[in-house]
Design an enzyme around this catalytic site. Structure first.
Site, PDB file in Angstrom:
ATOM      1  N   ARG A  42       0.850  -1.198   0.000  1.00  0.00           N
ATOM      2  CA  ARG A  42       0.000   0.000   0.000  1.00  0.00           C
ATOM      3  C   ARG A  42       0.887   1.249   0.000  1.00  0.00           C
ATOM      4  O   ARG A  42       0.627   2.212  -0.715  1.00  0.00           O
ATOM      5  CB  ARG A  42      -0.961   0.024   1.199  1.00  0.00           C
ATOM      6  CG  ARG A  42      -1.672   1.366   1.357  1.00  0.00           C
ATOM      7  CD  ARG A  42      -2.914   1.368   2.243  1.00  0.00           C
ATOM      8  NE  ARG A  42      -2.819   0.501   3.387  1.00  0.00           N
ATOM      9  CZ  ARG A  42      -2.069   0.714   4.470  1.00  0.00           C
ATOM     10  NH1 ARG A  42      -1.328   1.809   4.587  1.00  0.00           N
ATOM     11  NH2 ARG A  42      -2.057  -0.161   5.460  1.00  0.00           N
ATOM     12  N   TYR A  61     -17.296  16.550 -15.281  1.00  0.00           N
ATOM     13  CA  TYR A  61     -17.537  15.119 -15.501  1.00  0.00           C
ATOM     14  C   TYR A  61     -18.532  14.646 -14.427  1.00  0.00           C
ATOM     15  O   TYR A  61     -18.392  14.999 -13.252  1.00  0.00           O
ATOM     16  CB  TYR A  61     -16.198  14.368 -15.394  1.00  0.00           C
ATOM     17  CG  TYR A  61     -16.350  12.880 -15.357  1.00  0.00           C
ATOM     18  CD1 TYR A  61     -16.674  12.173 -16.508  1.00  0.00           C
ATOM     19  CD2 TYR A  61     -16.199  12.175 -14.165  1.00  0.00           C
ATOM     20  CE1 TYR A  61     -16.835  10.791 -16.464  1.00  0.00           C
ATOM     21  CE2 TYR A  61     -16.355  10.796 -14.114  1.00  0.00           C
ATOM     22  CZ  TYR A  61     -16.671  10.111 -15.267  1.00  0.00           C
ATOM     23  OH  TYR A  61     -16.837   8.763 -15.227  1.00  0.00           O
ATOM     24  N   ASP A  82      -8.103  18.693 -14.477  1.00  0.00           N
ATOM     25  CA  ASP A  82      -8.381  17.327 -14.909  1.00  0.00           C
ATOM     26  C   ASP A  82      -7.975  17.255 -16.384  1.00  0.00           C
ATOM     27  O   ASP A  82      -8.628  17.822 -17.247  1.00  0.00           O
ATOM     28  CB  ASP A  82      -9.870  17.010 -14.714  1.00  0.00           C
ATOM     29  CG  ASP A  82     -10.223  15.571 -15.111  1.00  0.00           C
ATOM     30  OD1 ASP A  82      -9.519  14.995 -15.957  1.00  0.00           O
ATOM     31  OD2 ASP A  82     -11.235  15.054 -14.589  1.00  0.00           O
ATOM     32  N   LYS A 103      -8.673   6.297 -19.429  1.00  0.00           N
ATOM     33  CA  LYS A 103      -8.991   6.813 -20.763  1.00  0.00           C
ATOM     34  C   LYS A 103      -7.729   6.799 -21.646  1.00  0.00           C
ATOM     35  O   LYS A 103      -7.230   5.742 -21.930  1.00  0.00           O
ATOM     36  CB  LYS A 103      -9.623   8.199 -20.630  1.00  0.00           C
ATOM     37  CG  LYS A 103     -10.677   8.300 -19.491  1.00  0.00           C
ATOM     38  CD  LYS A 103     -11.928   7.494 -19.732  1.00  0.00           C
ATOM     39  CE  LYS A 103     -12.840   7.397 -18.510  1.00  0.00           C
ATOM     40  NZ  LYS A 103     -13.160   8.622 -17.819  1.00  0.00           N
TER      41      LYS A 103
HETATM   42  C1  LIG Z   1     -13.655   8.976 -16.508  1.00  0.00           C
HETATM   43  C2  LIG Z   1     -13.338  10.329 -15.974  1.00  0.00           C
HETATM   44  C3  LIG Z   1     -13.116  10.555 -14.606  1.00  0.00           C
HETATM   45  C4  LIG Z   1     -13.289   9.466 -13.562  1.00  0.00           C
HETATM   46  O1  LIG Z   1     -12.328   8.471 -13.677  1.00  0.00           O
HETATM   47  P1  LIG Z   1     -12.570   6.925 -13.301  1.00  0.00           P
HETATM   48  O2  LIG Z   1     -11.284   6.289 -13.701  1.00  0.00           O
HETATM   49  O3  LIG Z   1     -13.761   6.450 -14.073  1.00  0.00           O
HETATM   50  O4  LIG Z   1     -12.825   6.878 -11.822  1.00  0.00           O
HETATM   51  C5  LIG Z   1     -12.773  11.829 -14.198  1.00  0.00           C
HETATM   52  N1  LIG Z   1     -12.678  12.850 -15.074  1.00  0.00           N
HETATM   53  C6  LIG Z   1     -12.896  12.681 -16.392  1.00  0.00           C
HETATM   54  C7  LIG Z   1     -12.787  13.848 -17.314  1.00  0.00           C
HETATM   55  C8  LIG Z   1     -13.243  11.417 -16.895  1.00  0.00           C
HETATM   56  O5  LIG Z   1     -13.489  11.265 -18.201  1.00  0.00           O
END
Ligand SMILES: *Cc1c(COP(=O)(O)O)cnc(C)c1O
Length: 392
Positions: A60, A113, A186, A211
């Protein structure tokens, strides 16, 4: 300075593609393995009490496969340090606990998001954190949403989802810093290849590595990359104390994905441009939303802060919701599904799918909107698939 830090500093001077392939990991000194092993171990033998070999005591707190990914991400975002998590939302929650206290305030995008909005609205608010929202494209609105003294974070996405609104990172960093707040970006939609917010004044970068970073739709993960040692200290403490870490196999898959990020983003952008060109001239398409188009309101800012405009495209159709749903159903190579950023093209109807939970609120998206995550297949095939789906 450790061997690994010396190695990362050396790669710090190299180009993006070189860093993507080499930073964070030195071939294993005992076996020469060019790729880091998946260290599927929870604990580490100590040479006498407290005698750690290489600094690892429990997975961890630290795991060598995760360390390799974290070193790579820090190099790609040009940050001081990176931290890998079990998901993007786990990274976000950890960041909030590390930098805010109950009673503090944050500003979030008015089209954040969905999962991020839910995290702030349902989870962090119950803990005592307050939030306001503003469009990331409107600097005065963001400034007005700040509560002097109380606002700790200005949190943006750029481009946003699914309307691909652009926020000016440099200008928003100045607005946040003037108010004594930090700017969090983000960077999931752009990826570090297209945009490096820390070099434009942001303090923290958030990724859903699920992503584009992972890029193959085979792993869920998240990351935080920070600009200075003081924030790194707080985030590192909370990563270990809260425990939402990336497992070694997930870290390995994400690192494998990052090695080809530059190539993939170039092809995603090439293919998106081809798709945009086709859609703009189609009689059934009433609007194409893509920051690469000169008529997009954020085009000038995007052209300044992004290397290219990426693989996400949204468009509206003349036949309303019924046609938008039919196009999603009829597409074949574009797979109907949520998520984005993988090598395969995806199509979805935000109003009924990713954004169904914001129906009836200010965040509601047009019912005739279709969102594409343009993959890296043959461009002609993608265009033909959309042509057939629109003709239907
Ligand atoms: C998918 C996404 C998230 C969340 O991420 P997870 O890996 O699904 O928890 C946050 N911000 C954006 C812009 C996203 O596309």
């Amino acid at each position: 300075m450790s061997e690994q830090q010396r190695h990362d500093t050396e790669y710090g001077k190299t180009g993006f593609e070189t860093r993507a392939i080499h930073a964070g990991y030195e071939p294993d000194p005992t076996t020469g393995a060019v790729i880091p092993p998946i260290y599927a171990t929870s604990t580490y033998k100590q040479d006498g009490v407290g005698g750690l070999r290489g600094g690892y005591e429990y997975s961890r707190s630290g795991n060598p496969t995760r360390t390799a990914l974290e070193g790579n991400l820090a190099a790609l975002e040009e940050g001081e340090r990176a931290f890998a998590f079990a998901s993007g939302l786990a990274a976000e929650d950890t960041l909030v606990r590390a930098l805010c206290r109950p009673g503090d305030h944050v500003v979030i995008p008015d089209d954040a998001y969905g999962g991020t909005f839910r995290l702030f609205d349902k989870v962090e608010r119950a803990w005592g954190l307050e939030y306001g929202s503003a469009p990331v494209s409107d600097i005065d609105a963001v400034r007005a949403a700040i509560r002097p003294g109380a606002t700790k974070l200005v949190w943006i996405e750029t481009p946003t989802n699914p309307m691909l609104t652009i926020g000016d990172i440099e200008a928003l960093a100045a607005v946040a810093h003037d108010a004594g707040a930090l700017l969090v970006v983000d960077n999931t939609f752009a990826s570090p290849y297209l945009q490096q917010p820390l070099t434009l004044g942001a303090d923290v970068v958030v990724h859903s590595t699920t992503k584009y970073c992972g890029g193959h739709s085979d792993v869920v993960g998240g990351a935080l990359v920070v600009r200075d040692a003081e924030i790194a200290e707080k985030v590192g403490f909370h990563q270990n104390a809260m425990g939402a870490v990336a497992g070694p196999f997930d870290a390995w898959l994400t690192l494998r994905g990052l090695k080809t990020l530059a190539l993939r983003m170039e092809r995603h952008s090439d293919n998106a441009e081809r798709v945009v060109e086709f859609l703009t001239s189609h009689p059934q398409v009433t609007e194409v939303v893509y920051p690469g188009l000169p008529e997009h309101p954020g085009h000038a800012v995007a052209a300044r802060q992004m290397r290219r405009f990426g693989g996400m495209v949204s468009f509206r159709v003349a036949g309303g919701e019924a046609q938008a749903l039919a196009v999603c159903d009829r597409a074949r190579i574009f797979t109907l599904g949520e998520s984005l950023g993988g090598v395969e093209s995806l199509i979805e109807h935000p109003g009924r799918m990713t954004h169904a939970s914001v129906a009836g609120t200010d965040l509601e998206v047009p019912a005739d909107l279709v969102r594409l995550s343009v993959g890296i297949e043959t461009a002609d095939d993608l265009v033909a698939d959309l042509a057939a789906a629109l003709e239907g």
